[in-house]
Write a protein that holds these residues in place. Structure first.
Motif, PDB file in Angstrom:
ATOM      1  N   VAL A 114      -5.292  -4.553   7.873  1.00  0.00           N
ATOM      2  CA  VAL A 114      -5.596  -4.968   6.333  1.00  0.00           C
ATOM      3  C   VAL A 114      -6.338  -6.315   6.595  1.00  0.00           C
ATOM      4  O   VAL A 114      -6.233  -6.821   7.797  1.00  0.00           O
ATOM      5  CB  VAL A 114      -4.343  -5.290   5.337  1.00  0.00           C
ATOM      6  CG1 VAL A 114      -3.861  -3.777   5.026  1.00  0.00           C
ATOM      7  CG2 VAL A 114      -3.493  -6.183   5.964  1.00  0.00           C
ATOM      8  N   VAL A 148      -1.660   2.701   6.162  1.00  0.00           N
ATOM      9  CA  VAL A 148      -2.808   1.387   6.313  1.00  0.00           C
ATOM     10  C   VAL A 148      -2.347   0.763   7.548  1.00  0.00           C
ATOM     11  O   VAL A 148      -1.311  -0.198   7.690  1.00  0.00           O
ATOM     12  CB  VAL A 148      -2.509   0.532   5.068  1.00  0.00           C
ATOM     13  CG1 VAL A 148      -3.509  -0.439   5.307  1.00  0.00           C
ATOM     14  CG2 VAL A 148      -2.902   1.412   3.788  1.00  0.00           C
ATOM     15  N   TRP A 181       0.850  -1.257   0.081  1.00  0.00           N
ATOM     16  CA  TRP A 181       0.040   0.036   0.073  1.00  0.00           C
ATOM     17  C   TRP A 181       0.853   1.374   0.004  1.00  0.00           C
ATOM     18  O   TRP A 181       0.836   2.038   1.057  1.00  0.00           O
ATOM     19  CB  TRP A 181      -0.822  -0.122   1.196  1.00  0.00           C
ATOM     20  CG  TRP A 181      -2.019  -1.018   1.015  1.00  0.00           C
ATOM     21  CD1 TRP A 181      -3.272  -0.828   0.638  1.00  0.00           C
ATOM     22  CD2 TRP A 181      -1.786  -2.519   1.378  1.00  0.00           C
ATOM     23  NE1 TRP A 181      -3.848  -2.179   0.797  1.00  0.00           N
ATOM     24  CE2 TRP A 181      -3.068  -3.130   1.266  1.00  0.00           C
ATOM     25  CE3 TRP A 181      -0.728  -3.121   2.336  1.00  0.00           C
ATOM     26  CZ2 TRP A 181      -3.444  -4.387   1.593  1.00  0.00           C
ATOM     27  CZ3 TRP A 181      -1.134  -4.524   2.476  1.00  0.00           C
ATOM     28  CH2 TRP A 181      -2.137  -5.259   1.997  1.00  0.00           C
TER      29      TRP A 181
END
Length: 235
Positions: free
Chosen positions: A176, A173, A168
């Motif tokens: 996930v 992030v 990413w």
């Protein structure tokens, strides 16, 4: 009058369960011979037959003890496989010979295997979702979506391992999740990403270098400031 009724059915059965395959619904008292012809995925074959006139059963090349008659073939000529294995993939055809004609019913048997699902962060800062040894191949999706590469590895037993590797870059992030879709059932796993995934898309080693450079620059500035303060005091 010679009659022929043919039907074919796709049958999907989970591995390690019992499968029962039925012959055409013909009155058993009219059946002269009932025969199962089997062709496995590896092209090997097997034949099981029953003759009513002398109440005799006969096998040809049938060495798998997991494939048997459900009960006495004069009472029920259905076939059973218990337990089902991936080697049982193939075509199974029952033919019933009667004074009024021959009747057939065929099955294409597909054995289903649920994949083993794992999710982990790799050493290079990417996340890896693996659906190992599933049959048929599983499908993998990610939340949030990233830049992903999906690979498949096919095994001799008909199962498939699917691996999806994602990054990413340019996004922060922290968590996930990967969702694995399969005919035997769906599964979702979540993962908290460690420092291996850079906020700005840099791998962990690059971030460490940047931090060291910033710290070194800070020390240089600090030394310059202290020197100037000492010079001012001397004046």
């Amino acid at each position: 009058m010679e009659g022929l009724a043919i039907a074919y059915t796709s049958l999907s059965v989970p591995v390690d369960t019992k499968a029962v395959l039925c012959c055409p619904p013909i009155l058993l008292t009219t059946v002269v011979v009932a025969t199962w012809e089997i062709t496995f995925r590896d092209n090997s074959s097997c034949t099981r037959a029953y003759r009513r006139d002398n109440n005799e059963t006969k096998d040809s090349n049938c060495t798998d003890t997991r494939i048997t008659w459900v009960s006495r073939p004069d009472q029920n000529p259905a076939l059973q496989i218990d337990p089902v294995a991936t080697t049982h993939d193939g075509n199974y055809t029952c033919e019933m010979v009667t004074p009024n004609g021959n009747f057939r019913h065929g099955y294409y048997l597909q054995v289903l295997v649920p994949p083993e699902v794992t999710l982990f962060q790799s050493g290079n800062g990417t996340a890896v979702c693996k659906a190992a040894a599933g049959k048929p191949a599983a499908q993998i999706s990610w939340t949030p979506e990233g830049t992903c590469v999906t690979e498949q590895e096919h095994w001799d037993n008909g199962t498939v391992t699917v691996q999806s590797t994602c990054s990413w870059e340019g996004h922060h992030v922290p968590n996930v999740s990967c969702s694995v879709s399969h005919v035997t059932g769906n599964k979702s796993l979540s993962l908290a990403l460690g420092p291996g995934v850079g906020i700005l898309g840099f791998p962990e080693s690059s971030l460490l270098i940047i931090l060291c450079m910033k710290f070194s620059l800070f020390l240089i500035i600090l030394v310059i400031v202290v020197k100037r303060i000492n010079d001012c005091r001397k004046e």
